[in-house]
Design an enzyme around this catalytic site. Structure first.
Site, PDB file in Angstrom:
ATOM      1  N   TYR A  62       0.801  -1.309  -0.517  1.00  0.00           N
ATOM      2  CA  TYR A  62      -0.879   0.387   0.287  1.00  0.00           C
ATOM      3  C   TYR A  62       0.614   1.421  -0.112  1.00  0.00           C
ATOM      4  CZ  TYR A  62      -4.061  -2.777   0.327  1.00  0.00           C
ATOM      5  OH  TYR A  62      -5.200  -3.642  -0.305  1.00  0.00           O
ATOM      6  N   ARG A  65       1.477   1.532  -3.780  1.00  0.00           N
ATOM      7  CA  ARG A  65      -0.019   2.689  -4.021  1.00  0.00           C
ATOM      8  C   ARG A  65      -0.376   3.936  -3.586  1.00  0.00           C
ATOM      9  NH1 ARG A  65       0.706  -1.742  -5.262  1.00  0.00           N
ATOM     10  NH2 ARG A  65       1.714  -0.672  -6.719  1.00  0.00           N
ATOM     11  N   GLN A  95     -15.341   2.578  -5.757  1.00  0.00           N
ATOM     12  CA  GLN A  95     -15.163   0.822  -4.474  1.00  0.00           C
ATOM     13  C   GLN A  95     -13.090   1.869  -5.144  1.00  0.00           C
ATOM     14  OE1 GLN A  95     -16.497  -2.404  -6.667  1.00  0.00           O
ATOM     15  NE2 GLN A  95     -17.316  -1.183  -7.577  1.00  0.00           N
ATOM     16  N   ASN A  96     -13.098   3.156  -5.045  1.00  0.00           N
ATOM     17  CA  ASN A  96     -11.739   3.604  -5.457  1.00  0.00           C
ATOM     18  C   ASN A  96     -11.008   4.032  -4.418  1.00  0.00           C
ATOM     19  OD1 ASN A  96     -11.783   2.548  -8.581  1.00  0.00           O
ATOM     20  ND2 ASN A  96     -11.901   4.581  -8.642  1.00  0.00           N
ATOM     21  N   ASP A  98      -7.695   5.907  -4.032  1.00  0.00           N
ATOM     22  CA  ASP A  98      -7.287   6.889  -4.711  1.00  0.00           C
ATOM     23  C   ASP A  98      -8.694   8.536  -4.451  1.00  0.00           C
ATOM     24  OD1 ASP A  98      -8.584   8.048  -6.700  1.00  0.00           O
ATOM     25  OD2 ASP A  98      -8.148   6.177  -8.221  1.00  0.00           O
ATOM     26  N   HIS A 113     -14.409   1.852  -0.383  1.00  0.00           N
ATOM     27  CA  HIS A 113     -13.504   0.312   0.811  1.00  0.00           C
ATOM     28  C   HIS A 113     -12.430   0.905   1.303  1.00  0.00           C
ATOM     29  CE1 HIS A 113     -14.990  -2.572  -2.536  1.00  0.00           C
ATOM     30  NE2 HIS A 113     -16.089  -2.647  -1.362  1.00  0.00           N
ATOM     31  N   GLY A 179     -16.045   1.980 -14.964  1.00  0.00           N
ATOM     32  CA  GLY A 179     -15.218   1.775 -14.984  1.00  0.00           C
ATOM     33  C   GLY A 179     -15.438   0.630 -13.746  1.00  0.00           C
ATOM     34  N   THR A 180     -16.486   0.234 -13.603  1.00  0.00           N
ATOM     35  CA  THR A 180     -16.083  -1.638 -12.560  1.00  0.00           C
ATOM     36  C   THR A 180     -16.888  -2.518 -13.478  1.00  0.00           C
ATOM     37  OG1 THR A 180     -17.502  -2.048 -10.167  1.00  0.00           O
ATOM     38  CG2 THR A 180     -18.760  -0.237 -11.208  1.00  0.00           C
TER      39      THR A 180
HETATM   40  P1  NAD Z   1     -12.013  -3.970 -11.715  1.00  0.00           P
HETATM   41  O1  NAD Z   1     -10.495  -3.517 -11.872  1.00  0.00           O
HETATM   42  O2  NAD Z   1     -12.579  -5.328 -11.125  1.00  0.00           O
HETATM   43  O3  NAD Z   1     -12.699  -3.546 -13.028  1.00  0.00           O
HETATM   44  C1  NAD Z   1     -12.403  -2.425 -13.535  1.00  0.00           C
HETATM   45  C2  NAD Z   1     -13.259  -1.942 -15.185  1.00  0.00           C
HETATM   46  O4  NAD Z   1     -12.878  -1.222 -15.501  1.00  0.00           O
HETATM   47  C3  NAD Z   1     -13.329  -3.183 -15.937  1.00  0.00           C
HETATM   48  O5  NAD Z   1     -14.205  -3.778 -16.050  1.00  0.00           O
HETATM   49  C4  NAD Z   1     -12.845  -3.202 -17.380  1.00  0.00           C
HETATM   50  O6  NAD Z   1     -13.753  -3.232 -17.902  1.00  0.00           O
HETATM   51  C5  NAD Z   1     -12.813  -1.195 -16.914  1.00  0.00           C
HETATM   52  N1  NAD Z   1     -12.257  -0.400 -17.354  1.00  0.00           N
HETATM   53  C6  NAD Z   1     -10.960  -0.495 -17.948  1.00  0.00           C
HETATM   54  N2  NAD Z   1     -10.194   0.324 -17.994  1.00  0.00           N
HETATM   55  C7  NAD Z   1     -11.140   1.443 -18.484  1.00  0.00           C
HETATM   56  C8  NAD Z   1     -11.225   2.276 -19.249  1.00  0.00           C
HETATM   57  N3  NAD Z   1     -10.411   3.481 -19.163  1.00  0.00           N
HETATM   58  N4  NAD Z   1     -12.686   3.819 -18.364  1.00  0.00           N
HETATM   59  C9  NAD Z   1     -13.945   2.883 -18.641  1.00  0.00           C
HETATM   60  N5  NAD Z   1     -14.168   1.775 -17.674  1.00  0.00           N
HETATM   61  C10 NAD Z   1     -12.489   1.306 -18.063  1.00  0.00           C
HETATM   62  O7  NAD Z   1     -11.934  -2.558 -10.633  1.00  0.00           O
HETATM   63  P2  NAD Z   1     -13.437  -3.222  -9.566  1.00  0.00           P
HETATM   64  O8  NAD Z   1     -14.545  -3.063  -9.854  1.00  0.00           O
HETATM   65  O9  NAD Z   1     -13.604  -1.136  -9.461  1.00  0.00           O
HETATM   66  O10 NAD Z   1     -12.523  -3.924  -8.530  1.00  0.00           O
HETATM   67  C11 NAD Z   1     -11.752  -3.568  -8.081  1.00  0.00           C
HETATM   68  C12 NAD Z   1     -11.390  -3.588  -6.390  1.00  0.00           C
HETATM   69  O11 NAD Z   1      -9.924  -3.080  -6.624  1.00  0.00           O
HETATM   70  C13 NAD Z   1     -11.929  -2.314  -5.478  1.00  0.00           C
HETATM   71  O12 NAD Z   1     -12.799  -2.565  -4.766  1.00  0.00           O
HETATM   72  C14 NAD Z   1     -11.293  -1.023  -5.084  1.00  0.00           C
HETATM   73  O13 NAD Z   1     -11.739  -1.267  -4.205  1.00  0.00           O
HETATM   74  C15 NAD Z   1      -9.765  -1.830  -5.625  1.00  0.00           C
HETATM   75  N6  NAD Z   1      -8.998  -1.130  -6.670  1.00  0.00           N
HETATM   76  C16 NAD Z   1      -9.363   0.319  -7.034  1.00  0.00           C
HETATM   77  C17 NAD Z   1      -8.298   0.734  -7.507  1.00  0.00           C
HETATM   78  C18 NAD Z   1      -8.270   2.864  -7.208  1.00  0.00           C
HETATM   79  O14 NAD Z   1      -8.525   3.142  -6.530  1.00  0.00           O
HETATM   80  N7  NAD Z   1      -7.385   3.771  -8.579  1.00  0.00           N
HETATM   81  C19 NAD Z   1      -7.032   0.350  -8.789  1.00  0.00           C
HETATM   82  C20 NAD Z   1      -7.416  -1.407  -8.358  1.00  0.00           C
HETATM   83  C21 NAD Z   1      -8.162  -1.733  -7.980  1.00  0.00           C
END
Ligand code: NAD
Length: 241
Positions: A62, A65, A95-96, A98, A113, A179-180
């Site tokens: 982390y 990250r 869910q992010n 960041d 989260h 984007g989830t």
């Molecule tokens: P995920 O990684 O499971 O899914 C990502 C989704 O985003 C996919 O459906 C993909 O097709 C889509 N995607 C990829 N590029 C894209 C773009 N440019 N524009 C729009 N959509 C796009 O992510 P999730 O469903 O958020 O689950 C992941 C878990 O991991 C969450 O619980 C989160 O807390 C954590 N996580 C967070 C971050 C962050 O904070 N940025 C990064 C990675 C993982």
């Protein structure tokens, strides 16, 4: 989008965001990488078991990250969501971990989260403190004497904000999902709380909308966030302005 402008109040736009909205800022998503997140086994770095087995590895993960988030900028998709506050009530459930929605200027953001810029007690998950972009080091203590841990909801842990999030979704006039992968529960189940007569719009280059089993009209803008959000924002402004 079949959407009526509400009378005597602002339209409530509820937005569920996931890792995909931050992908174009340079923060990788993790699905589709064989259960690995930035090359790490999720079990080892994002579960209570992982913490119990090797908390130093979790801290290192982390810390890396957090340093990454410190380097990157909010992208057009985050910014357009912030700008939509000029015309409607925008409530973001992310869910992010960041802080890119806040960096872009969004004022109502619920982090399901947790947040990478905060730390908490590893004993109670309480005593939450802001740490900005500083590392959490082995030996850094919470006020209760326990090792500080990242303020993150790990796989297998309760999601304390889920009922608040469900209440927000239930009040939506329009639900936007960006984007989830809709793989991670209970977050993925939030769409079920939307009123059945409101439009649901999904922005994602892949097809998470296939996993949405609601009777609502679901529109899929099969684009990356920075291409889909301008289309959505223009449509909303046309209806409201
Ligand atoms: P995920 O990684 O499971 O899914 C990502 C989704 O985003 C996919 O459906 C993909 O097709 C889509 N995607 C990829 N590029 C894209 C773009 N440019 N524009 C729009 N959509 C796009 O992510 P999730 O469903 O958020 O689950 C992941 C878990 O991991 C969450 O619980 C989160 O807390 C954590 N996580 C967070 C971050 C962050 O904070 N940025 C990064 C990675 C993982």
């Amino acid at each position: 989008m079949n959407l009526k402008k509400p009378i005597n109040r602002k339209l409530k736009l509820v937005v569920l965001t996931g890792a995909g909205i931050s992908a174009e800022s340079g923060i990788p998503t993790f699905r589709g990488h064989n259960g690995l997140w930035e090359g790490y086994d999720i079990e080892a770095v994002a579960t209570p078991n992982g913490w119990a087995k090797n908390y130093r590895l979790v801290l290192d993960f982390y810390n890396a990250r957090r340093r990454k988030v410190a380097e990157v900028q909010a992208n057009l998709a985050h910014k357009l969501l912030a700008e939509l506050e000029e015309v409607c009530d925008v409530l973001i459930v992310t869910q992010n971990i960041d802080n890119l929605h806040e960096q872009a200027g969004s004022t109502q953001v619920l982090h399901l989260h947790g947040e990478i810029t905060k730390a908490c007690s590893s004993l109670t998950k309480g005593n939450v403190v802001d740490i900005g972009f500083d590392d959490i080091n082995d030996g850094d203590k919470s006020t209760d004497g326990s090792q500080l841990r990242p303020f993150i909801v790990w796989f297998g842990e309760e999601v304390p904000m889920i009922s608040n999030a469900a209440e927000i979704v239930a009040e939506a006039d329009v639900l936007l999902i960006v984007g989830t992968s809709l793989e991670v529960y209970p977050a993925a189940g939030l769409v079920q709380y939307a009123n059945s007569d409101i439009p649901v719009v999904v922005i994602d280059p892949n097809s998470p909308s296939g996993k949405i089993s609601v009777s609502n009209a679901v529109e899929h803008l099969q684009y990356k966030a920075t291409k889909g959000l301008p289309i959505f924002a223009e449509e909303i402004r046309k209806i409201l302005c």
